[in-house]
Design an enzyme around this catalytic site. Structure first.
Site, mmCIF file in Angstrom:
data_model
loop_
_atom_site.group_PDB
_atom_site.id
_atom_site.type_symbol
_atom_site.label_atom_id
_atom_site.label_comp_id
_atom_site.label_asym_id
_atom_site.label_seq_id
_atom_site.Cartn_x
_atom_site.Cartn_y
_atom_site.Cartn_z
ATOM 1 N N ASP A 107 0.788 -1.222 0.000
ATOM 2 C CA ASP A 107 0.000 0.000 0.000
ATOM 3 C C ASP A 107 0.829 1.286 0.000
ATOM 4 O O ASP A 107 1.980 1.311 0.439
ATOM 5 C CB ASP A 107 -0.892 0.040 1.241
ATOM 6 C CG ASP A 107 -2.055 -0.928 1.164
ATOM 7 O OD1 ASP A 107 -2.010 -1.844 0.326
ATOM 8 O OD2 ASP A 107 -2.997 -0.772 1.952
ATOM 9 N N ASP A 108 0.158 2.358 -0.441
ATOM 10 C CA ASP A 108 0.563 3.760 -0.249
ATOM 11 C C ASP A 108 1.581 4.292 -1.235
ATOM 12 O O ASP A 108 1.975 5.446 -1.149
ATOM 13 C CB ASP A 108 1.058 4.025 1.172
ATOM 14 C CG ASP A 108 -0.037 3.882 2.213
ATOM 15 O OD1 ASP A 108 -1.184 3.621 1.813
ATOM 16 O OD2 ASP A 108 0.245 4.024 3.413
ATOM 17 N N HIS A 158 -6.551 3.193 -4.094
ATOM 18 C CA HIS A 158 -6.391 3.458 -2.655
ATOM 19 C C HIS A 158 -6.694 4.931 -2.344
ATOM 20 O O HIS A 158 -6.131 5.495 -1.408
ATOM 21 C CB HIS A 158 -4.970 3.093 -2.230
ATOM 22 C CG HIS A 158 -4.786 2.888 -0.750
ATOM 23 N ND1 HIS A 158 -5.714 2.289 0.069
ATOM 24 C CD2 HIS A 158 -3.738 3.220 0.062
ATOM 25 C CE1 HIS A 158 -5.255 2.250 1.311
ATOM 26 N NE2 HIS A 158 -4.060 2.817 1.339
ATOM 27 N N HIS A 162 -5.487 9.688 0.121
ATOM 28 C CA HIS A 162 -5.421 8.884 1.351
ATOM 29 C C HIS A 162 -6.038 9.609 2.543
ATOM 30 O O HIS A 162 -5.472 9.662 3.647
ATOM 31 C CB HIS A 162 -3.965 8.540 1.650
ATOM 32 C CG HIS A 162 -3.794 7.306 2.498
ATOM 33 N ND1 HIS A 162 -3.962 7.315 3.858
ATOM 34 C CD2 HIS A 162 -3.458 6.034 2.184
ATOM 35 C CE1 HIS A 162 -3.722 6.104 4.354
ATOM 36 N NE2 HIS A 162 -3.422 5.308 3.344
ATOM 37 N N HIS A 252 3.771 -2.041 3.090
ATOM 38 C CA HIS A 252 3.754 -0.692 2.526
ATOM 39 C C HIS A 252 5.047 -0.394 1.778
ATOM 40 O O HIS A 252 6.129 -0.747 2.244
ATOM 41 C CB HIS A 252 3.561 0.351 3.631
ATOM 42 C CG HIS A 252 2.252 0.229 4.340
ATOM 43 N ND1 HIS A 252 2.019 -0.711 5.316
ATOM 44 C CD2 HIS A 252 1.088 0.918 4.189
ATOM 45 C CE1 HIS A 252 0.767 -0.596 5.754
ATOM 46 N NE2 HIS A 252 0.187 0.383 5.084
#
Length: 282
Positions: A107-108, A158, A162, A252
């Site tokens: 993620d991210d 995503h 965020h 991540h």
């Protein structure tokens, strides 16, 4: 995830400037009392993810939320049936997957520094993963998005910036966050994602319905080593090595210093393969 603003700005100056430019074009203002939590605050009943004391997520702007991304394509999407909850296990979304299947989700990102290193490691062990990407990062790193797709990995939406908690946003803001990210990824030459992961594992009926309207299945996780908090390579490694068949693993590649995550994966990936696990994309 823990990272000072100065460190984040140094890692992605283009994305920050672009975000401010989007925010200046008629953006809505968030409520001053909205709480911002860390990336891994999952609502999964089987998850050991973050809690109320999670650190502030610096992806979330202090006030404005972009109201649109001018000049990008608007991808068409066929709606899917809305789920009452997100997917927490591999076989909930891939019923025909091997019984020993696990899914690595990252993620991210994309991060210009860490994502290429993660990709190199995945190539070494012939593993495909699912990358949940942040739209503002994708827009600033289109070449990295293209490489993720070219390597055969799956891209998941995503959100654009965020924001946390996403469920506290209006229905229009939630829709904008998701559709802008779809546009950015299509503009980067990638297929429009059919998967959506909410920041922090924060879900609501509106989020689930919006994802379904845009043709996306909501995905969560059930193994969280809390690598975003940098607890130490050994702790990340220990938690990931405890994975069982059917688990969705959370790691991540963006949002901060991901050196510990990379070091842990160097041990975890070959070890899980040695156990006979099959890595699948969601």
């Amino acid at each position: 995830m823990v990272m000072r603003r100065s460190e984040r700005a140094a890692d992605r100056p283009v994305a920050r400037r672009q975000l401010l430019a989007w925010a200046a074009t008629g953006a809505a203002v968030l409520g001053a009392g909205a709480a911002l939590t860390g990336c891994s605050s999952s609502g999964s009943p089987s998850s050991d993810a973050g809690s109320a004391d999670s650190p502030t997520d610096d992806f979330s702007p202090a006030a404005p939320v972009p109201s649109g991304v001018p000049g990008l394509p608007t991808p068409s999407a066929s709606a899917v049936a809305a789920r009452s909850k997100p997917v927490y296990k591999v076989h909930d979304i891939l019923p025909s997957a091997p019984s020993n299947a696990v899914a690595l989700t990252i993620d991210d990102g994309p991060s210009r520094l860490y994502t290429p290193q993660v990709l190199q490691l995945l190539r070494k062990y012939d593993i495909r993963a699912t990358f949940s990407v942040v739209g503002m990062e994708a827009h600033a790193n289109k070449d990295v998005i293209k490489q993720i797709a070219a390597d055969g990995h799956t891209l998941a939406n995503h959100t654009m910036t965020h924001p946390q908690p996403l469920s506290h946003r209006s229905a229009a803001q939630i829709h904008q966050q998701l559709v802008d990210t779809q546009s950015v990824l299509v503009d980067s030459g990638a297929p429009a994602p059919t998967l959506f992961r909410s920041p922090g594992g924060d879900w609501s009926p509106t989020i689930l319905e919006t994802a379904a309207q845009l043709g996306m299945t909501p995905i969560d996780w059930d193994v969280d080593p809390r690598d975003w908090a940098r607890p130490g390579t050994n702790k990340i490694t220990e938690k990931l090595l405890a994975a069982k068949p059917g688990d969705i693993l959370l790691c991540h590649d963006g949002g901060g210093d991901r050196t510990q995550t990379l070091e842990a994966l160097k041990t975890v990936l070959p070890a899980l393969k040695a156990k006979g696990y099959t890595f699948v994309t969601l």
